[in-house]
Scaffold this motif. Structure first.
Motif, PDB file in Angstrom:
ATOM      1  N   LYS A 146       0.826  -1.211   0.000  1.00 36.86           N
ATOM      2  CA  LYS A 146       0.000   0.000   0.000  1.00 36.86           C
ATOM      3  C   LYS A 146       0.861   1.262   0.000  1.00 36.86           C
ATOM      4  CE  LYS A 146      -3.378   2.440   2.881  1.00 36.86           C
ATOM      5  NZ  LYS A 146      -4.156   2.382   4.163  1.00 36.86           N
ATOM      6  N   LEU A 147       1.905   1.266   0.809  1.00 35.49           N
ATOM      7  CA  LEU A 147       2.750   2.448   0.917  1.00 35.49           C
ATOM      8  C   LEU A 147       3.640   2.626  -0.315  1.00 35.49           C
ATOM      9  CD1 LEU A 147       3.723   2.489   4.698  1.00 35.49           C
ATOM     10  CD2 LEU A 147       1.888   3.694   3.507  1.00 35.49           C
ATOM     11  N   LYS A 148       4.025   1.541  -0.942  1.00 39.55           N
ATOM     12  CA  LYS A 148       4.794   1.649  -2.179  1.00 39.55           C
ATOM     13  C   LYS A 148       3.963   2.309  -3.282  1.00 39.55           C
ATOM     14  CE  LYS A 148       8.191  -2.056  -1.602  1.00 39.55           C
ATOM     15  NZ  LYS A 148       8.654  -3.389  -2.078  1.00 39.55           N
ATOM     16  N   LYS A 149       2.676   2.011  -3.307  1.00 41.48           N
ATOM     17  CA  LYS A 149       1.784   2.672  -4.265  1.00 41.48           C
ATOM     18  C   LYS A 149       1.684   4.160  -3.960  1.00 41.48           C
ATOM     19  CE  LYS A 149      -1.143  -1.356  -5.288  1.00 41.48           C
ATOM     20  NZ  LYS A 149      -2.517  -1.953  -5.155  1.00 41.48           N
ATOM     21  N   LEU A 150       1.630   4.493  -2.671  1.00 43.23           N
ATOM     22  CA  LEU A 150       1.591   5.898  -2.262  1.00 43.23           C
ATOM     23  C   LEU A 150       2.883   6.606  -2.669  1.00 43.23           C
ATOM     24  CD1 LEU A 150       0.159   8.189  -0.734  1.00 43.23           C
ATOM     25  CD2 LEU A 150       1.221   7.331   1.365  1.00 43.23           C
ATOM     26  N   HIS A 151       4.014   5.937  -2.517  1.00 38.87           N
ATOM     27  CA  HIS A 151       5.299   6.494  -2.950  1.00 38.87           C
ATOM     28  C   HIS A 151       5.264   6.827  -4.436  1.00 38.87           C
ATOM     29  CE1 HIS A 151       7.574   4.189   0.487  1.00 38.87           C
ATOM     30  NE2 HIS A 151       6.856   5.199   0.936  1.00 38.87           N
ATOM     31  N   HIS A 152       4.701   5.920  -5.225  1.00 38.79           N
ATOM     32  CA  HIS A 152       4.644   6.103  -6.679  1.00 38.79           C
ATOM     33  C   HIS A 152       3.825   7.354  -7.028  1.00 38.79           C
ATOM     34  CE1 HIS A 152       4.747   4.728 -10.891  1.00 38.79           C
ATOM     35  NE2 HIS A 152       3.534   5.245 -10.960  1.00 38.79           N
ATOM     36  N   ILE A 153       2.688   7.500  -6.371  1.00 40.29           N
ATOM     37  CA  ILE A 153       1.832   8.668  -6.624  1.00 40.29           C
ATOM     38  C   ILE A 153       2.555   9.955  -6.240  1.00 40.29           C
ATOM     39  CG2 ILE A 153      -0.298   9.845  -5.926  1.00 40.29           C
ATOM     40  CD1 ILE A 153      -1.523   7.032  -5.519  1.00 40.29           C
ATOM     41  N   THR A 154       3.186   9.940  -5.076  1.00 36.86           N
ATOM     42  CA  THR A 154       3.888  11.128  -4.585  1.00 36.86           C
ATOM     43  C   THR A 154       5.050  11.496  -5.501  1.00 36.86           C
ATOM     44  OG1 THR A 154       3.382  10.386  -2.346  1.00 36.86           O
ATOM     45  CG2 THR A 154       4.977  12.160  -2.568  1.00 36.86           C
ATOM     46  N   GLU A 155       5.772  10.507  -5.957  1.00 43.95           N
ATOM     47  CA  GLU A 155       6.953  10.740  -6.785  1.00 43.95           C
ATOM     48  C   GLU A 155       6.601  11.214  -8.188  1.00 43.95           C
ATOM     49  OE1 GLU A 155      11.126  10.584  -7.920  1.00 43.95           O
ATOM     50  OE2 GLU A 155      10.012  10.879  -6.059  1.00 43.95           O
ATOM     51  N   TYR A 156       5.592  10.611  -8.811  1.00 48.67           N
ATOM     52  CA  TYR A 156       5.343  10.869 -10.230  1.00 48.67           C
ATOM     53  C   TYR A 156       4.101  11.714 -10.530  1.00 48.67           C
ATOM     54  CZ  TYR A 156       8.852   7.221 -10.784  1.00 48.67           C
ATOM     55  OH  TYR A 156      10.002   6.493 -10.716  1.00 48.67           O
ATOM     56  N   GLN A 157       3.148  11.763  -9.619  1.00 48.71           N
ATOM     57  CA  GLN A 157       1.897  12.464  -9.914  1.00 48.71           C
ATOM     58  C   GLN A 157       1.669  13.685  -9.033  1.00 48.71           C
ATOM     59  OE1 GLN A 157      -1.414   9.666  -9.882  1.00 48.71           O
ATOM     60  NE2 GLN A 157      -0.115   8.036 -10.668  1.00 48.71           N
ATOM     61  N   GLY A 158       1.949  13.564  -7.761  1.00 50.76           N
ATOM     62  CA  GLY A 158       1.642  14.642  -6.836  1.00 50.76           C
ATOM     63  C   GLY A 158       0.183  14.588  -6.414  1.00 50.76           C
ATOM     64  N   PHE A 159      -0.244  15.591  -5.652  1.00 55.97           N
ATOM     65  CA  PHE A 159      -1.597  15.603  -5.112  1.00 55.97           C
ATOM     66  C   PHE A 159      -2.263  16.958  -5.355  1.00 55.97           C
ATOM     67  CE2 PHE A 159       0.772  12.538  -2.602  1.00 55.97           C
ATOM     68  CZ  PHE A 159      -0.092  11.458  -2.528  1.00 55.97           C
ATOM     69  N   GLU A 160      -3.568  16.929  -5.302  1.00 58.36           N
ATOM     70  CA  GLU A 160      -4.308  18.187  -5.322  1.00 58.36           C
ATOM     71  C   GLU A 160      -4.407  18.677  -3.879  1.00 58.36           C
ATOM     72  OE1 GLU A 160      -8.752  19.898  -6.501  1.00 58.36           O
ATOM     73  OE2 GLU A 160      -8.091  17.929  -7.234  1.00 58.36           O
ATOM     74  N   LYS A 161      -3.998  19.919  -3.654  1.00 62.18           N
ATOM     75  CA  LYS A 161      -4.007  20.451  -2.289  1.00 62.18           C
ATOM     76  C   LYS A 161      -5.424  20.573  -1.762  1.00 62.18           C
ATOM     77  CE  LYS A 161       0.275  23.083  -1.826  1.00 62.18           C
ATOM     78  NZ  LYS A 161       0.867  24.415  -1.529  1.00 62.18           N
ATOM     79  N   SER A 162      -5.639  20.024  -0.576  1.00 56.94           N
ATOM     80  CA  SER A 162      -6.936  20.152   0.078  1.00 56.94           C
ATOM     81  C   SER A 162      -6.884  21.350   1.016  1.00 56.94           C
ATOM     82  CB  SER A 162      -7.262  18.890   0.875  1.00 56.94           C
ATOM     83  OG  SER A 162      -6.337  18.731   1.937  1.00 56.94           O
ATOM     84  N   LYS A 163      -8.018  21.680   1.593  1.00 59.65           N
ATOM     85  CA  LYS A 163      -8.102  22.797   2.523  1.00 59.65           C
ATOM     86  C   LYS A 163      -7.218  22.555   3.739  1.00 59.65           C
ATOM     87  CE  LYS A 163     -11.547  25.487   5.088  1.00 59.65           C
ATOM     88  NZ  LYS A 163     -12.978  25.565   5.501  1.00 59.65           N
ATOM     89  N   ALA A 164      -7.055  21.284   4.100  1.00 61.88           N
ATOM     90  CA  ALA A 164      -6.293  20.937   5.303  1.00 61.88           C
ATOM     91  C   ALA A 164      -4.837  20.572   5.003  1.00 61.88           C
ATOM     92  CB  ALA A 164      -6.976  19.769   6.019  1.00 61.88           C
ATOM     93  N   TRP A 165      -4.336  20.970   3.831  1.00 63.06           N
ATOM     94  CA  TRP A 165      -2.967  20.614   3.451  1.00 63.06           C
ATOM     95  C   TRP A 165      -1.964  21.332   4.357  1.00 63.06           C
ATOM     96  CZ3 TRP A 165      -1.551  16.914   0.061  1.00 63.06           C
ATOM     97  CH2 TRP A 165      -0.195  16.847  -0.289  1.00 63.06           C
ATOM     98  N   LYS A 166      -0.884  20.644   4.699  1.00 61.56           N
ATOM     99  CA  LYS A 166       0.175  21.249   5.514  1.00 61.56           C
ATOM    100  C   LYS A 166       0.960  22.235   4.659  1.00 61.56           C
ATOM    101  CE  LYS A 166       3.647  19.699   8.892  1.00 61.56           C
ATOM    102  NZ  LYS A 166       4.347  18.499   9.404  1.00 61.56           N
TER     103      LYS A 166
END
Length: 348
Positions: A183-203
């Motif tokens: 599960k975390l390796k998939k999260l690594h892949h998203i973080t590394e290659y795609q990034g995220f859409e900032k939510s209201k609660a983003w740090k």
């Protein structure tokens, strides 16, 4: 300190949190989000906090005039629990300035007396403690270990702390559990290659952009001699490095024609600006050597599954827990989290 006393402290904190009108608090959306999670599912989280505090206080001569360090405290849950346990000196610490401000607001509303709020990383905390001649007894954190940029450097700096202190960190980035690992390796892949859409609660201090693209931009802005193909290659090669180390490695590469750094893990990746690892899957054998080489005692502990509101899932968690309780402490393949216990044996 008995297990019942820890459970009672958790119950009292739950009661106080339930009365909070979170939206009316003058705190960040980031920490409002965390408080809402605790409000809605405190029973789930309390199971892990119970295991953490039980391990921290196990085999120690508990006295109320101890000093408790909440490292990477976030919205301050561990600090509030330490207050509920009656510990007289509670020191909250976090790298994120906004969390430090938020914890001050929250603790005031909950009527907890936190001795000190320290903003900064481990070096800043150590400077504060040494300057004020404070020797900690307990150092504790919840889901922080997996975000520390340089664990070797972090534990080396701990050598500057004197006294008979005990540290217990708990993390959900459990590489030994194959389901969590995948599960975390998939999260690594998203973080590394795609990034995220900032939510209201983003740090605020964390980038939401692809880490690969951020590193590529850092290199292109500081070194004009590379073509597009070289930029991509260098951005890949510097995966897992913070900006200062990225620039150092590129300078070495320019001077020698060789790249000396290699990420020891295939998917681990960190924020290039802050060094904040995205759920770092830590090599615990290597970490154990780092800790013991600094003169500390190291122990690894598995955890049991905490219960939620889902009866069917809880049934299977209960079965797993019955198995886990008979497994060696270091065997965390079936566990949701693991704990590391570190003691300063140099000054004992």
């Amino acid at each position: 300190m008995t297990e019942n006393e820890i459970r009672n402290a958790l119950n009292r904190l739950e009661s106080k949190l339930s009365t909070l009108e979170i939206e009316n608090l003058a705190i960040s959306d980031y920490n409002k989000s965390y408080l809402k999670q605790y409000q809605s599912n405190f029973n789930f989280y309390s199971g892990y906090y119970f295991q953490l505090l039980s391990k921290l206080l196990q085999n120690t001569e508990f006295q109320y005039d101890k000093t408790f360090i909440d490292y990477g405290g976030g919205c301050g849950i561990l600090s509030y629990l330490a207050c509920e346990l009656g510990i007289q000196q509670v020191i909250y610490n976090d790298l994120f300035a906004q969390s430090v401000k938020d914890a001050q607001v929250i603790s005031k509303y909950l009527n907890y007396s936190i001795s000190n709020f320290v903003e900064g990383d481990i070096q800043d905390l150590i400077l504060f403690l040494n300057k004020n001649n404070i020797q900690p007894d307990y150092i504790c954190s919840f889901d922080v270990l997996e975000h520390i940029y340089n664990l070797k450097d972090w534990f080396t700096k701990l050598r500057e702390l004197k006294g008979d202190w005990k540290l217990v960190f708990i993390t959900s980035a459990n590489a030994a559990n194959p389901i969590i690992n995948r599960k975390l390796k998939k999260l690594h892949h998203i973080t590394e290659y795609q990034g995220f859409e900032k939510s209201k609660a983003w740090k605020e201090i964390d980038t939401a952009d692809s880490y690969l693209e951020v590193r590529k931009k850092i290199i292109s802005e500081n070194f004009s001699q590379f073509n597009q193909k070289e930029l991509i290659q260098l951005a890949h090669a510097t995966r897992g490095l913070r900006i200062d180390d990225i620039l150092k490695q590129i300078e070495i590469y320019i001077e020698t024609g060789k790249f000396h750094y290699k990420n020891p893990h295939s998917t681990n990746t960190c924020d290039p600006f802050t060094g904040n690892w995205n759920e770092h899957l830590i090599d615990l054998n290597r970490l154990s050597k780092v800790i013991t080489q600094n003169g500390f005692k190291f122990q690894l502990h598995h955890t049991q599954w905490s219960m939620s509101h889902h009866r069917v899932i809880n049934f299977f968690k209960g079965l797993l827990n019955k198995i886990i309780q008979f497994l060696p402490s270091h065997f965390s393949q079936l566990s949701p989290m693991y704990m590391i216990e570190v003691q300063n044996i140099r000054d004992i």
